[in-house]
Design an enzyme around this catalytic site. Structure first.
Site, mmCIF file in Angstrom:
data_model
loop_
_atom_site.group_PDB
_atom_site.id
_atom_site.type_symbol
_atom_site.label_atom_id
_atom_site.label_comp_id
_atom_site.label_asym_id
_atom_site.label_seq_id
_atom_site.Cartn_x
_atom_site.Cartn_y
_atom_site.Cartn_z
ATOM 1 N N LYS A 1 0.832 -1.216 0.000
ATOM 2 C CA LYS A 1 0.000 0.000 0.000
ATOM 3 C C LYS A 1 0.861 1.259 0.000
ATOM 4 C CE LYS A 1 -4.342 -1.836 0.905
ATOM 5 N NZ LYS A 1 -5.693 -1.783 1.405
ATOM 6 N N LYS B 1 -3.448 -11.482 -6.883
ATOM 7 C CA LYS B 1 -4.681 -11.728 -6.136
ATOM 8 C C LYS B 1 -5.855 -10.971 -6.786
ATOM 9 C CE LYS B 1 -5.746 -9.222 -2.280
ATOM 10 N NZ LYS B 1 -6.104 -8.835 -0.913
ATOM 11 N N LYS C 1 -10.319 -5.666 -5.732
ATOM 12 C CA LYS C 1 -11.238 -4.651 -6.256
ATOM 13 C C LYS C 1 -10.501 -3.398 -6.705
ATOM 14 C CE LYS C 1 -12.146 -3.673 -1.448
ATOM 15 N NZ LYS C 1 -12.469 -4.603 -0.395
HETATM 16 P P1 ATP Z 1 -7.987 -4.166 -1.682
HETATM 17 O O1 ATP Z 1 -8.062 -4.787 -3.027
HETATM 18 O O2 ATP Z 1 -8.555 -2.786 -1.618
HETATM 19 O O3 ATP Z 1 -6.638 -4.316 -1.032
HETATM 20 P P2 ATP Z 1 -9.274 -6.515 -0.741
HETATM 21 O O4 ATP Z 1 -10.143 -6.896 -1.900
HETATM 22 O O5 ATP Z 1 -8.018 -7.266 -0.519
HETATM 23 O O6 ATP Z 1 -8.975 -4.958 -0.775
HETATM 24 P P3 ATP Z 1 -9.969 -6.541 2.046
HETATM 25 O O7 ATP Z 1 -11.001 -5.656 2.639
HETATM 26 O O8 ATP Z 1 -8.549 -6.214 2.309
HETATM 27 O O9 ATP Z 1 -10.222 -6.627 0.497
HETATM 28 O O10 ATP Z 1 -10.218 -8.058 2.466
HETATM 29 C C1 ATP Z 1 -11.398 -8.547 3.047
HETATM 30 C C2 ATP Z 1 -11.297 -10.042 3.252
HETATM 31 O O11 ATP Z 1 -11.320 -10.710 1.996
HETATM 32 C C3 ATP Z 1 -10.017 -10.502 3.946
HETATM 33 O O12 ATP Z 1 -10.319 -11.565 4.825
HETATM 34 C C4 ATP Z 1 -9.171 -10.996 2.825
HETATM 35 O O13 ATP Z 1 -8.259 -11.983 3.236
HETATM 36 C C5 ATP Z 1 -10.204 -11.581 1.885
HETATM 37 N N1 ATP Z 1 -9.759 -11.543 0.494
HETATM 38 C C6 ATP Z 1 -9.461 -10.431 -0.222
HETATM 39 N N2 ATP Z 1 -9.112 -10.752 -1.486
HETATM 40 C C7 ATP Z 1 -9.174 -12.105 -1.577
HETATM 41 C C8 ATP Z 1 -8.921 -13.048 -2.624
HETATM 42 N N3 ATP Z 1 -8.537 -12.655 -3.836
HETATM 43 N N4 ATP Z 1 -9.093 -14.365 -2.371
HETATM 44 C C9 ATP Z 1 -9.491 -14.772 -1.143
HETATM 45 N N5 ATP Z 1 -9.749 -13.941 -0.110
HETATM 46 C C10 ATP Z 1 -9.596 -12.625 -0.309
#
Ligand code: ATP
Ligand code: LTN
Length: 334
Positions: free
Chosen positions: A117, A199, A202
């Protein structure tokens, strides 16, 4: 409320629309774990974490209410398990300060989410982004959680939480339960549909890389059909087949089928047939969530009652731990 039940706490930031990765990696397991009688669960919208990245207040409010509705639409039962906004329970920031004073700069510097980040938000490299993991530890330790269901990108934060709990317990006597991460067997890390080395996220600039829980169903299906694979034709795991393996994870997570079962099901069939089946499984996963979400958004009063009662119930539990901590560190009782 019984004190003998194991506790669960987890949270997601209202930082934007939820992806299928968030659902399969985290939310879906919250629903499963909290359904039975084994655990007492608390679910949090981590809005204080969200402002580590600058938000437009109007969009932030909308994302927060959307996420609350999605929690319920995905199957969480707010009667049974409190759902609350982190900013409504002051104990979180009050414990976070104590934990920040027990966290080393070196530990925080090693956090990969911080490093990622910091690169992305170089123009707003604020102290909150750096101390984020200590606030996350406070979220968890306040509830004496045994298990924290998250995708595996959060495991490093969980390790730090365990270290902080042990450090405090050793310095001041037994106070915190030392929690464990709970990662799903399938779906712990859903990858981008356009680049299976990344990964699914969003904040990806290519919107074909992710599926949103609220994507129109035909768009979601098309994203699956356009997902990158490889030049082969067999639906199998293996070297150079990260794209197919990712689709197999999605299909498995949506249908409950194992990798072996999926390989048998698609033996002798091509990628076209497989993608069609994955698209269908995804659409059928999203459909009921979207229907329930649309209903909930018509009833703002209900949503308000959910977060108010959630905050009251969470506060009661959190304040108990906080009072203990404040006493142990030597603050004079007010
Ligand atoms: P950003 O993309 O803005 O970093 P994010 O999509 O990673 O956000 P978070 O709010 O950080 O979302 O994560 C919320 C939950 O979803 C956490 O438990 C995280 O481990 C899970 N998560 C996020 N992305 C994935 C993914 N691609 N696969 C499985 N679990 C995920
Ligand atoms: N850092 C988490 C969100 C989060 C969280 C928590 C998860 C904040 N506090 C407590 C579990 C428990 C993320 O998903 N990015």
């Amino acid at each position: 409320m019984s004190d003998t039940k194991k506790r669960i706490l987890s949270g997601i930031q209202p930082s934007g629309a939820l992806t299928l990765g968030n659902y399969l990696g985290a939310l879906r397991n919250w629903v499963e774990l909290s359904r039975g009688d084994e655990y007492e669960a608390f679910f949090m919208l981590a809005d204080m974490h969200t402002i580590t990245v600058r938000q437009t207040p109007k969009d932030f409010r909308k994302n927060a209410m959307d996420l609350l509705a999605l929690f319920i639409a995905c199957g969480l039962d707010p009667e049974k398990s409190p759902i609350f906004f982190q900013s409504h329970v002051p104990a979180h920031s009050m414990l976070a300060w104590v934990l920040i004073c027990n966290t080393y700069m070196g530990e925080l510097s090693r956090m990969t989410q911080y490093k990622d980040k910091a690169k992305k938000h170089a123009s707003n490299l604020n102290a909150g982004l750096f101390t984020y993991p200590s606030l996350m530890a406070a979220d968890i330790l306040l509830y004496q959680a045994d298990l924290v269901p998250v995708g595996n990108d959060q495991n490093q934060h969980l390790e730090l939480t365990r270290d902080l709990a042990n450090r405090f317990n050793n310095a001041y006597s037994e106070t915190f339960k030392v929690p464990s991460a709970y990662n799903p067997k399938v779906g712990a890390r859903i990858m981008s549909l356009q680049d299976p080395a990344q990964k699914m996220s969003k904040s990806d600039t290519n919107e074909n890389g992710y599926i949103l829980l609220l994507d129109p169903l035909d768009r979601a299906a098309n994203k699956i059909k356009r997902a990158v694979t490889d030049s082969g034709s067999e639906v199998k795991r293996g070297e150079g087949k990260a794209g197919i393996e990712n689709l197999m994870s999605i299909y498995g997570a949506c249908t409950g089928k194992s990798f072996d079962e999926i390989e048998t099901e698609f033996e002798g069939k091509g990628y076209g047939d497989f993608k069609k089946a994955v698209a269908e499984a995804v659409v059928e996963t999203l459909r009921p969530i979207q229907e329930k979400y649309a209903d909930l958004m018509k009833n703002k009063d209900y949503l308000k009652q959910v977060y108010k009662s959630g905050a009251e119930r969470a506060t009661r539990v959190a304040n108990k731990t906080l009072a203990k901590v404040y006493r142990k560190v030597g603050f004079i009782e007010p």
